[in-house]
Enzyme design. Structure first.
Site, PDB file in Angstrom:
ATOM      1  N   THR A   1      26.607  39.373  23.325  1.00  0.00           N
ATOM      2  CA  THR A   1      25.679  39.496  24.443  1.00  0.00           C
ATOM      3  C   THR A   1      26.231  38.812  25.683  1.00  0.00           C
ATOM      4  O   THR A   1      27.164  38.004  25.623  1.00  0.00           O
ATOM      5  CB  THR A   1      24.331  38.866  24.087  1.00  0.00           C
ATOM      6  OG1 THR A   1      24.543  37.514  23.699  1.00  0.00           O
ATOM      7  CG2 THR A   1      23.651  39.620  22.958  1.00  0.00           C
TER       8      THR A   1
ATOM      9  N   ASP B   1      27.045  29.663  25.120  1.00  0.00           N
ATOM     10  CA  ASP B   1      26.986  29.770  23.667  1.00  0.00           C
ATOM     11  C   ASP B   1      26.100  30.927  23.220  1.00  0.00           C
ATOM     12  O   ASP B   1      26.392  31.614  22.235  1.00  0.00           O
ATOM     13  CB  ASP B   1      26.462  28.461  23.053  1.00  0.00           C
ATOM     14  CG  ASP B   1      27.481  27.340  23.134  1.00  0.00           C
ATOM     15  OD1 ASP B   1      28.689  27.652  23.284  1.00  0.00           O
ATOM     16  OD2 ASP B   1      27.081  26.165  23.064  1.00  0.00           O
ATOM     17  N   CYS B   2      24.978  31.120  23.915  1.00  0.00           N
ATOM     18  CA  CYS B   2      24.059  32.198  23.532  1.00  0.00           C
ATOM     19  C   CYS B   2      24.423  33.539  24.168  1.00  0.00           C
ATOM     20  O   CYS B   2      23.995  34.590  23.686  1.00  0.00           O
ATOM     21  CB  CYS B   2      22.616  31.813  23.844  1.00  0.00           C
ATOM     22  SG  CYS B   2      22.343  31.230  25.522  1.00  0.00           S
ATOM     23  N   TYR B   3      25.184  33.509  25.277  1.00  0.00           N
ATOM     24  CA  TYR B   3      25.644  34.726  25.935  1.00  0.00           C
ATOM     25  C   TYR B   3      27.152  34.620  26.171  1.00  0.00           C
ATOM     26  O   TYR B   3      27.610  34.361  27.288  1.00  0.00           O
ATOM     27  CB  TYR B   3      24.926  34.920  27.275  1.00  0.00           C
ATOM     28  CG  TYR B   3      23.439  35.178  27.172  1.00  0.00           C
ATOM     29  CD1 TYR B   3      22.960  36.378  26.658  1.00  0.00           C
ATOM     30  CD2 TYR B   3      22.517  34.231  27.613  1.00  0.00           C
ATOM     31  CE1 TYR B   3      21.598  36.632  26.586  1.00  0.00           C
ATOM     32  CE2 TYR B   3      21.154  34.475  27.528  1.00  0.00           C
ATOM     33  CZ  TYR B   3      20.699  35.675  27.019  1.00  0.00           C
ATOM     34  OH  TYR B   3      19.364  35.923  26.933  1.00  0.00           O
TER      35      TYR B   3
END
Length: 390
Positions: A73, A143-145
């Site tokens: 993502t 980290d999340c994207y």
């Protein structure tokens, strides 16, 4: 509060629409009806008046979401569509593309600095036409994207969300622009010849939405409208809404006044009523078709919708000296009827007039909305909150 002999409700009018019994006129027809039968009889016999305008509306744009692509993502930091920058300072893959934003590497700008051939308005039109546009995005990675770039072709049908979101449309009256300098100037009102050789003007006159409800008795938050060939809604007052300008006895403002903030699903729109524009020496824009139904609830509203072109007084301003210096000077007022004739007298001189608004397409918008209502395909809405008018 004024008392009226005729008092209808939107719920009653909607029931007549459902039954196929509603009497619907476009604003041009309503002017003639009020002149012929008077406001009280018109209020009794007519249920809805449809208005329309098709004009450049620079304060327009597209709020869109590109969806998360193949893993990993991404959270976009910069976004371009056909090399036109969009604002990406929103959550993850939400962006906003302004109609006046030009391409970063416009070929016309290379030859003529400050002049642009293609911009956000053209991207919006291309999407509605079903064309694939070049989507490019950059991200800083988290980290999340974790993904940092995206480069692909995308069509309107592939966008999970794409809504026209226009901060300021449908000006209630506007300046008629002239140029009193000795050189040609290039403006958002088009090229203005030197020494008062043309006057450019915008609005659809007696069929324009906000001339038919000048005090906002029926238009407000939640009003359902025709927008770009599809269905849209009024979100409230536009970003330069003026509540209390000087008005004529018909409630018509003598200067730029009310404006509307509008939204609608781009996927239901028609490229006939959304056109990307390029103004020589100014930049890019978007012509937008907007139609607003006016429910005839009483004689006052019938009277307002009986407005004629001769009632509309438009302020003439000098865009050569006064406008760039924020001077409020009005040279004089001229009627829309005279401007529409092709020639008007300003400062004792006969001057050619140039419309920025398409009257035939504005009338087409009003008539299309009229047909939707007559077929029972379009119901009216009760505004949640009316707009300030005085």
């Amino acid at each position: 509060m004024a008392s009226f002999k005729v008092n209808k409700t939107i719920a009653e009018i909607n029931e007549r629409i459902r039954q196929g019994k509603a009497v619907v006129l476009n604003a041009e027809e309503m002017t003639e009806a009020v002149r012929r039968m008077g406001k009280e009889k018109a209020a009794r016999e007519i249920d809805v008046v449809t208005t329309g305008t098709f004009s450049p509306m620079c304060s327009s744009g597209l709020l869109f979401n590109i969806g998360q692509q193949d893993p990993p993502t991404l959270k976009t930091a910069k976004v371009w569509m056909n090399d036109v920058p969009a604002y990406a300072g929103l959550a993850a893959v939400d962006s906003y593309l302004g109609a006046t934003e030009p391409t970063e590497d416009d070929p016309l700008n290379k030859v003529y600095p400050g002049r642009f051939k293609y911009g956000g308005g053209h991207v919006i039109e291309d999407l509605v036409r079903g064309k694939a546009v070049h989507l490019r995005a950059e991200a800083y990675g988290t980290d999340c994207y974790p993904r940092k770039s995206l480069d692909k072709k995308i069509t309107l049908s592939e966008l999970p969300y794409a809504h026209l979101l226009n901060p300021r449309n449908c000006y209630q009256n506007y300046n008629a622009a002239v140029n009193l300098t000795s050189r040609i100037i290039y403006t958002y009102m088009g090229p203005l010849k030197p020494n008062l050789r043309n006057v450019n003007f915008a609005t659809a006159g007696r069929i324009s939405p906000l001339f038919n409800d000048p005090l906002f008795r029926t238009i407000g938050l939640g009003t359902r409208i025709f927008l770009g060939g599809g269905t849209g809604y009024v979100l409230g007052a536009g970003t330069q809404h003026v509540a209390a300008p000087k008005r004529t006895e018909r409630g018509l403002p003598l200067s730029p006044a009310g404006t509307l903030m509008l939204k609608g699903d781009l996927k239901g729109m028609n490229p006939r009523y959304l056109r990307g524009l390029s103004f020589l020496g100014y930049g890019c824009s978007l012509a937008v078709g907007v139609g607003i139904p006016i429910p005839i609830l009483n004689e006052e509203i019938a009277w307002f919708t009986g407005v004629d072109d001769s009632d509309i007084q438009m302020p003439v301003k000098d865009y050569g000296h006064d406008y760039p210096n924020c001077l409020p000077r009005v040279i004089q007022h001229v009627t829309y009827e005279d401007l529409k004739s092709g020639e008007v007298e300003i400062m004792g001189k006969k001057v050619e007039t140039v419309p920025m608004t398409s009257y035939p397409l504005s009338l087409e918008v009003a008539n299309t909305l009229k047909s939707w209502i007559e077929k029972g395909e379009f119901l009216l809405t009760e505004p949640v909150e009316l707009l300030p008018s005085a």
